[in-house]
Each structure stands twice: as structure tokens, then as C-alpha cells.
Design a protein around this motif. Structure first.
Motif, PDB file in Angstrom:
ATOM      1  N   GLU A  67     -23.506  31.885   2.434  1.00  0.00           N
ATOM      2  CA  GLU A  67     -22.437  32.733   2.927  1.00  0.00           C
ATOM      3  C   GLU A  67     -23.038  33.703   3.915  1.00  0.00           C
ATOM      4  O   GLU A  67     -23.929  34.487   3.571  1.00  0.00           O
ATOM      5  N   ARG A  72     -18.357  30.830   4.835  1.00  0.00           N
ATOM      6  CA  ARG A  72     -19.070  29.942   3.923  1.00  0.00           C
ATOM      7  C   ARG A  72     -19.459  28.671   4.657  1.00  0.00           C
ATOM      8  O   ARG A  72     -18.590  27.991   5.214  1.00  0.00           O
ATOM      9  N   ARG A  87     -17.398  25.366   5.132  1.00  0.00           N
ATOM     10  CA  ARG A  87     -17.027  24.739   3.864  1.00  0.00           C
ATOM     11  C   ARG A  87     -15.517  24.663   3.699  1.00  0.00           C
ATOM     12  O   ARG A  87     -15.019  24.086   2.742  1.00  0.00           O
ATOM     13  N   LYS A  88     -14.797  25.272   4.624  1.00  0.00           N
ATOM     14  CA  LYS A  88     -13.341  25.299   4.512  1.00  0.00           C
ATOM     15  C   LYS A  88     -12.766  23.930   4.832  1.00  0.00           C
ATOM     16  O   LYS A  88     -12.954  23.408   5.925  1.00  0.00           O
ATOM     17  N   LEU A  92      -6.000  22.152   3.541  1.00  0.00           N
ATOM     18  CA  LEU A  92      -5.261  23.377   3.231  1.00  0.00           C
ATOM     19  C   LEU A  92      -6.184  24.523   2.826  1.00  0.00           C
ATOM     20  O   LEU A  92      -5.777  25.430   2.104  1.00  0.00           O
ATOM     21  N   GLY A  93      -7.425  24.472   3.256  1.00  0.00           N
ATOM     22  CA  GLY A  93      -8.263  25.652   3.164  1.00  0.00           C
ATOM     23  C   GLY A  93      -9.045  25.884   1.893  1.00  0.00           C
ATOM     24  O   GLY A  93      -9.558  26.968   1.683  1.00  0.00           O
ATOM     25  N   CYS A  94      -9.151  24.875   1.007  1.00  0.00           N
ATOM     26  CA  CYS A  94     -10.035  25.038  -0.156  1.00  0.00           C
ATOM     27  C   CYS A  94     -11.494  24.904   0.309  1.00  0.00           C
ATOM     28  O   CYS A  94     -11.754  24.673   1.483  1.00  0.00           O
ATOM     29  N   LEU A  95     -12.429  25.050  -0.610  1.00  0.00           N
ATOM     30  CA  LEU A  95     -13.838  24.926  -0.258  1.00  0.00           C
ATOM     31  C   LEU A  95     -14.358  23.556  -0.672  1.00  0.00           C
ATOM     32  O   LEU A  95     -14.137  23.126  -1.806  1.00  0.00           O
ATOM     33  N   ASN A  97     -17.250  20.815  -1.699  1.00  0.00           N
ATOM     34  CA  ASN A  97     -18.535  20.796  -2.400  1.00  0.00           C
ATOM     35  C   ASN A  97     -19.301  19.542  -1.976  1.00  0.00           C
ATOM     36  O   ASN A  97     -18.703  18.545  -1.585  1.00  0.00           O
TER      37      ASN A  97
END
Lengths: 148, 339
Positions: A67, A72, A87-88, A92-95, A97
Motif C-alpha cells: 500500500e 493498493r 489491486r482494484k 466493481l472495485g473489490c480487491l 488476491n
């Protein structure tokens, strides 16, 4: 109950219409001001190169989330060189992995899948992961990100 | 019975009140499927009272919100009971709203002169769902945080107004403590106000326009005491049911919101899981447009019905098929998501 006031004259109608128009404009302007009060402050985008490490720190297989300045990212070596992915998830904007076993980026919200080069290969994402510019100055690696 | 305004004005207040509460209601309200509209109202009252109670402890600030909900749930005397009642009443309210909508749709109770009732009802339906979403966000656990993120991005996909609206709701381009405060304001002030106005509108239209007429059941009985007593009895039954559910399933709280990690088991509440599954399986743009078009068709259905009836379609049959398909699709998507 019958229709009341059906004998309205043209003069009276025009005068009422004119008043209504004025009232509408006045209230509209006030409403606009209320909305402006609620609108968040517009911040001017400012980009800054931030030191994230030295070239010898980054192994070929390493994919480390980090970060920097509220952004991120994943820093990794792809087929086309050193990359910094946001990482977005572009859906719809989650992160996202990194799934080590599958060697893919997975978004847990709606099962979006990206390959190691950030390309969207399955699920809803409409485009590849966003990239940040990576700048190398000697041994040091900088990532250019937006800072608030 | 025709009464002129002069006659009504001459009556003493007491008589006017008696006249008002003894207004005739049709006999078909005696069957349970036709008094489903009063049940969401009962649940709304419980949710409103418990909601106001919780505002005395809740702190709408990102660093305190989760802790305060946790305190309500596990430290404050009877906090679990109040929060549980709030949660259960909202869930049952949405469930009975679904039933009410399906019944109105199948029996075509929105037909002229009932269009206005339908519009108020659709407004109530969406406002209640918005209450569900904003309420979930206030808990500020993982479901809240990522739910907010995803829903705000979904709103941003609406053509033209979407982007500015999402920006306004979020108070910026990212979900932050400003977002929490805005959703708190919506949940505890603006949306309840809207809900109360819409409920008022819904009830006033029914009082003015009358209930839908059902062929072959033209009898009437007075609102008070016959109908009011029956609704009261249902309310008591539902209260007992709610208290039981809360005691058996006390409210829980998930892990705290973590902007750096999406928990793998994050799932929306059941009433959103069909939509959640839908946007997961269908391609993004068509999926969101599908929701938008469904909402517009839903709102304007009385006009669509009239348009098709004039062209000789058997709407009774079409509605049964449509209704059955919609209910089955909703149930299937919900169950699929739960697997």
C-alpha cells in the motif's frame, strides 16, 4: 366535487404562470445550492514517484501486495518486465488476491480472474487490471501513483 | 350513501371520528393473502422504534462504528435484543413486502383506479431495499465495507446520472468515513422520512380510491372493530414470532471492515443475494441494464397491462406466468448463491 376555478382569464393565467416560473427558478437555484453544499470537494490529481524497493529485492516469483499513498498495488515481474498493478478489480472495485496455486489474480466478490500479466481472462471484469508507471533509477524502483 | 360537505361539517368531531374509523372495508380482506399489506407496516413500526433506540448508542464514524455496534450487541443491557428485533423486523418486512407485491401482481389490483397505489407501493419497495442496504453498511464489518464498494460502483454504471450520484453518495471517489456518515444520514433521516411519506400516500390513496374489487365478493364490514381487531391480533402474533426468532437466533457481527482484504466468505443479505448471483453469472453491462429495465417495467406495469389488455391479451394468464417465473427465478438464484 366539481371543477372549481374553471373561469380563469388569460390575463390571470399568464400572471400566475409568470409567478410560478419565477418561483420555480428561485427554488431551483436554492436547491442547486443545497446540492452543491453536499458535493464533495474536488481534489486535483497529483502524481508522485514513490520508492518501493531496489531491483535486487524483487524475485522472479514474488508477488507482494503493498500500500503506497492509499493505493493498493501488486509489484511483480511479468512477461513484459516489471509491472505495478492496481489491486482494484476493474469490475466493481473489490480487491484482487494472488492465487499461488492457480497462478492467477482472483477477485473474491464476483469471481473475476486475471492472468499473471493482468489480463482479464474470466468472469465479469471488462478490462485488464490498471497499471501504474514503474520507474527505475539505478538500483531503485519507484512507482508513480496518485496522492491525495 | 351520499353526504354533502355541509352535512359532514355539521357533525361533531366525535361522530366524524367514528364515521372515519368505521368506514366499510370489503369482505375479501378477511382472507390472509389480501391483508398482507398491513404486515410490512407492523414490522416497519417495530424497526422504527428499535432503530431510534439504537441511535442513542451508535457512532457513525469509521473508527467507532464497528465498536459501537459490537457494544450494542454484547455489552449494553438488552442491546442484543433491540438490535435483533431491528434486524428480524426488517427481514420479515422485506419478506412480507415480496408476498404483498406478488399478490397484488397476480390479482392485478393495480388496475384503474389503482395505479397511484401501485406507484406508491413500488416507491416503498425500493426505499425499503435502500434502507436494508444502508442499514447493513452501518455495521461496518466486512460485508458492509465491500457491499458499499460494490453497490457504489454499480450505481456509477447507471447511464448519465450514475457517476455523479455515486460521487455524491460516497462523498468522493472512494468509500471513506464520509460515505459512512452519508449512509447513516440516509438511513436514519432522509429514507425514513421518505418511507413515512410514501406509507402515508399509499394509505391515503387506498382510503380515497377504495380497495380493489374482487368479483363475487362484494360484501363489506366496518374497519373498526372488525378489521382493526383482526390486524391487531396479527400484530400480536407477529410480535411473538419476532421475539422468538430473536431469542433463538440472537444477532451476530462479522469481522471488522478491512479495506486491505476482501474476506472470502462475504455474502449479502438474502434479499440481495439473487441480484448478487445475477451480476456474478451474467456479463456486467447486460446484467446491470437488465436490473434497470426490470425496475422500469416493474414501475410502469399498470400502463403495460392496460396497453396489452386493449390489444386483446389475456393479462390474467400472462401475469400468473410472469409472476411464477419471477418468483422461481428469484428463489433459484437465492438458493444457488447459498450453495
Amino acid at each position: 366535487m366539481g371543477v372549481i376555478n374553471d373561469d380563469i382569464s388569460r390575463r390571470k393565467f399568464l400572471s400566475s404562470a409568470f409567478m410560478a416560473l419565477g418561483l420555480g427558478f428561485g427554488l431551483g437555484a436554492l436547491g442547486l445550492r443545497f446540492l452543491q453544499f453536499l458535493s464533495p470537494k474536488v481534489t486535483v490529481d497529483r502524481f508522485e514517484e514513490i520508492l518501493v524497493g531496489s531491483i535486487s529485492d524483487i524475485q522472479d516469483s514474488d508477488i507482494t501486495p503493498m500500500e503506497i499513498g492509499n493505493v493498493r498495488i501488486f509489484l511483480l515481474k511479468t512477461d513484459t518486465g516489471l509491472m505495478a498493478f492496481s489491486r482494484k478489480c476493474t469490475d466493481l472495485g473489490c480487491l484482487v488476491n494472488w492465487d499461488k496455486a492457480r497462478q492467477e489474480f482472483i477477485c473474491p466478490c464476483h469471481q473475476g480472474v486475471y492472468n499473471r500479466n493482468g489480463k482479464n481472462i474470466a468472469g465479469p471484469p471488462p478490462r485488464p487490471l490498471d497499471r501504474f508507471q514503474v520507474v527505475q533509477k539505478g538500483e531503485n524502483i519507484y512507482v508513480k501513483v496518485r496522492v491525495a | 350513501m351520499e353526504t354533502t360537505i355541509e352535512e359532514i361539517k355539521e357533525k361533531p368531531l366525535k361522530d366524524r371520528i367514528i364515521d372515519f374509523i368505521q368506514k366499510d372495508v370489503p369482505d375479501h380482506l378477511d382472507s390472509f393473502s389480501y391483508c398482507m399489506g398491513a404486515t410490512p407496516l407492523i414490522f416497519f413500526l417495530v424497526a422504527a422504534i428499535t432503530g431510534v433506540l439504537m441511535t442513542f448508542y451508535y457512532i457513525p464514524y469509521s473508527e467507532k462504528a464497528y465498536e459501537s455496534v459490537k457494544a450494542i450487541t454484547s455489552e449494553i443491557y438488552l442491546g442484543w435484543f433491540i438490535r435483533g428485533l431491528h434486524k428480524v423486523s426488517i427481514n420479515l418486512m422485506i419478506f412480507t413486502l415480496f408476498l404483498h407485491v406478488v399478490r397484488v401482481f397476480i390479482t392485478r389490483a393495480y388496475k384503474t383506479p389503482g395505479e397511484l397505489k401501485w406507484f406508491f407501493g413500488v416507491g416503498l419497495f425500493f426505499t425499503t431495499l435502500a434502507m436494508g442496504f444502508t442499514g447493513y453498511s452501518l455495521v461496518y464489518d466486512q460485508v458492509s465495507y465491500w457491499g458499499m464498494t460494490v453497490v457504489m460502483n454499480m450505481i456509477a454504471e447507471i447511464p448519465i446520472i450514475g457517476s455523479p450520484l455515486a460521487y455524491l453518495l460516497r462523498g468522493g471517489s472512494e468509500v471513506s468515513e464520509i460515505t459512512l456518515l452519508r449512509l447513516y444520514d440516509l438511513h436514519t433521516k432522509l429514507l425514513p422520512l421518505l418511507l413515512v411519506l410514501l406509507i402515508g400516500g399509499h394509505i391515503v390513496t387506498i382510503t380515497v380510491l377504495g380497495f380493489a374489487k374482487i368479483e363475487g365478493r362484494e360484501g363489506t364490514h366496518p374497519f373498526y372493530p372488525d378489521h382493526a381487531m383482526k390486524v391487531g391480533l396479527i400484530a400480536i402474533g407477529l410480535l411473538i414470532l419476532m421475539v422468538n426468532i430473536v431469542t433463538i437466533f440472537p444477532p451476530t457481527i462479522g469481522p471488522m471492515a478491512d479495506p486491505l482484504e476482501v474476506a472470502s466468505n462475504v455474502a449479502p443479505p438474502w434479499y440481495f443475494s439473487a441480484v448478487y448471483k445475477w451480476i456474478t453469472i451474467a456479463p456486467r453491462q447486460p446484467a446491470l441494464f437488465g436490473i434497470l429495465i426490470f425496475s422500469i417495467v416493474f414501475l410502469s406495469y399498470p400502463f403495460i397491462d392496460r396497453f396489452l389488455t386493449e390489444r386483446g391479451f389475456n393479462m390474467e394468464r400472462i401475469n400468473i406466468v410472469f409472476g411464477a417465473v419471477a418468483v422461481l427465478a428469484f428463489a433459484a438464484l437465492t438458493l444457488w448463491n447459498a450453495l
